[in-house]
Design a protein around this motif. Sequence first.
Motif, PDB file in Angstrom:
ATOM      1  N   HIS A 157       0.823  -1.202   0.000  1.00  0.00           N
ATOM      2  CA  HIS A 157       0.000   0.000   0.000  1.00  0.00           C
ATOM      3  C   HIS A 157       0.862   1.259   0.000  1.00  0.00           C
ATOM      4  N   GLY A 158       2.139   1.087  -0.298  1.00  0.00           N
ATOM      5  CA  GLY A 158       3.060   2.217  -0.237  1.00  0.00           C
ATOM      6  C   GLY A 158       3.092   3.037  -1.511  1.00  0.00           C
ATOM      7  N   SER A 165      -4.208  14.459  -3.230  1.00  0.00           N
ATOM      8  CA  SER A 165      -4.285  13.735  -1.955  1.00  0.00           C
ATOM      9  C   SER A 165      -3.357  14.352  -0.917  1.00  0.00           C
ATOM     10  N   GLU A 166      -2.159  14.711  -1.333  1.00  0.00           N
ATOM     11  CA  GLU A 166      -1.219  15.348  -0.415  1.00  0.00           C
ATOM     12  C   GLU A 166      -1.760  16.679   0.086  1.00  0.00           C
ATOM     13  N   ASP A 183      -6.870   3.506   4.833  1.00  0.00           N
ATOM     14  CA  ASP A 183      -6.167   4.433   3.933  1.00  0.00           C
ATOM     15  C   ASP A 183      -7.085   5.594   3.545  1.00  0.00           C
ATOM     16  N   CYS A 184      -8.348   5.290   3.306  1.00  0.00           N
ATOM     17  CA  CYS A 184      -9.309   6.333   2.916  1.00  0.00           C
ATOM     18  C   CYS A 184      -9.749   7.188   4.101  1.00  0.00           C
ATOM     19  N   TRP A 214       0.317   6.343   8.664  1.00  0.00           N
ATOM     20  CA  TRP A 214      -0.905   7.118   8.431  1.00  0.00           C
ATOM     21  C   TRP A 214      -1.467   7.758   9.688  1.00  0.00           C
ATOM     22  N   TYR A 215      -1.276   7.107  10.839  1.00  0.00           N
ATOM     23  CA  TYR A 215      -1.948   7.520  12.079  1.00  0.00           C
ATOM     24  C   TYR A 215      -0.958   7.606  13.246  1.00  0.00           C
ATOM     25  N   ASN A 216      -1.375   8.339  14.259  1.00  0.00           N
ATOM     26  CA  ASN A 216      -0.733   8.242  15.565  1.00  0.00           C
ATOM     27  C   ASN A 216      -1.323   7.011  16.255  1.00  0.00           C
TER      28      ASN A 216
END
Length: 280
Positions: free
Chosen positions: A69-70, A77-78, A246-247, A147-149
């Motif tokens: 998924h990289g 998106s950025e 991811d979304c 993606w997340y903390n």
Amino acid sequence: MERMENIAEYLKVLFFHAFNTITIDRLCLTVVVAVVWILLLFPKLRRFFLRNLFRILRTISVSLTIKRHGHKLSPASESRLSIVRKKTLVLDMDETLMTAIVKGGHRLDNEMNVPFDYRFTMFDSAYTVFVYKRPHLDYFLDTVSQWYNLVVYTTSTKLYADPILTFLDNGRGILRKRLYRHNCSHIHGVRIKPVSRACADLSSVFILDNSLIECTYNKGNAIKINSYVIGSLMDNNLLYLLPFLDCLRFVEDVRSILKPMNTNSSEDVKNESVSQLLIS
């Protein structure tokens, strides 16, 4: 001694017959029969064989199932990520990331053929904890940590949870923030994990948990996952979640997506509440 001689004589007859017939199919069948016969006669050898077979099959399953998924984000998106707050993913531990068996002494039951990933002792070696990681856990953690903390929130004690989480982290420094049993709330005798204790902004935090109670209490901020059962080789639940996670990081408020998903029945929650009271 006599038993070993009989086995050796039996195997000699089998192989002699196979080579005389000079048939590949029969030779293969003879080898298979011989292996099965040996495994049936020697329980320790059988357990060793099954455990290593499980390891091989698990490795094959990982290599066949994982898809990277990289991928590089598009400029749009950025730009979107730059204007929304980075979110916090709260992870339950037991039966979500791993499952453990606690035994008195240092050994598992002889019939347990699934290899454990880690073990440690508690209370001056009076108990041994055998830890079994959920399939694809390392890849899942490597991916979502970008993606997340990440915060681990468990109803277990610090004494029990810390060695497990240190092992799961494996020196990556992605599971440093941890909340334990003493950080839980008690409602009608049931331990609850309010996600607000991991992040005060409820628009940017959600929990991944196998418990209906947690998912209902944190309605709008929870994703339910099936419990991990030891030996479930084809458990791909963590991988299936990755496209959705991811979304989800792109939305302004996670509750706008997660709240409609929480359709747990009150009867299911009531049944789990009773079960938790009985085992607490």
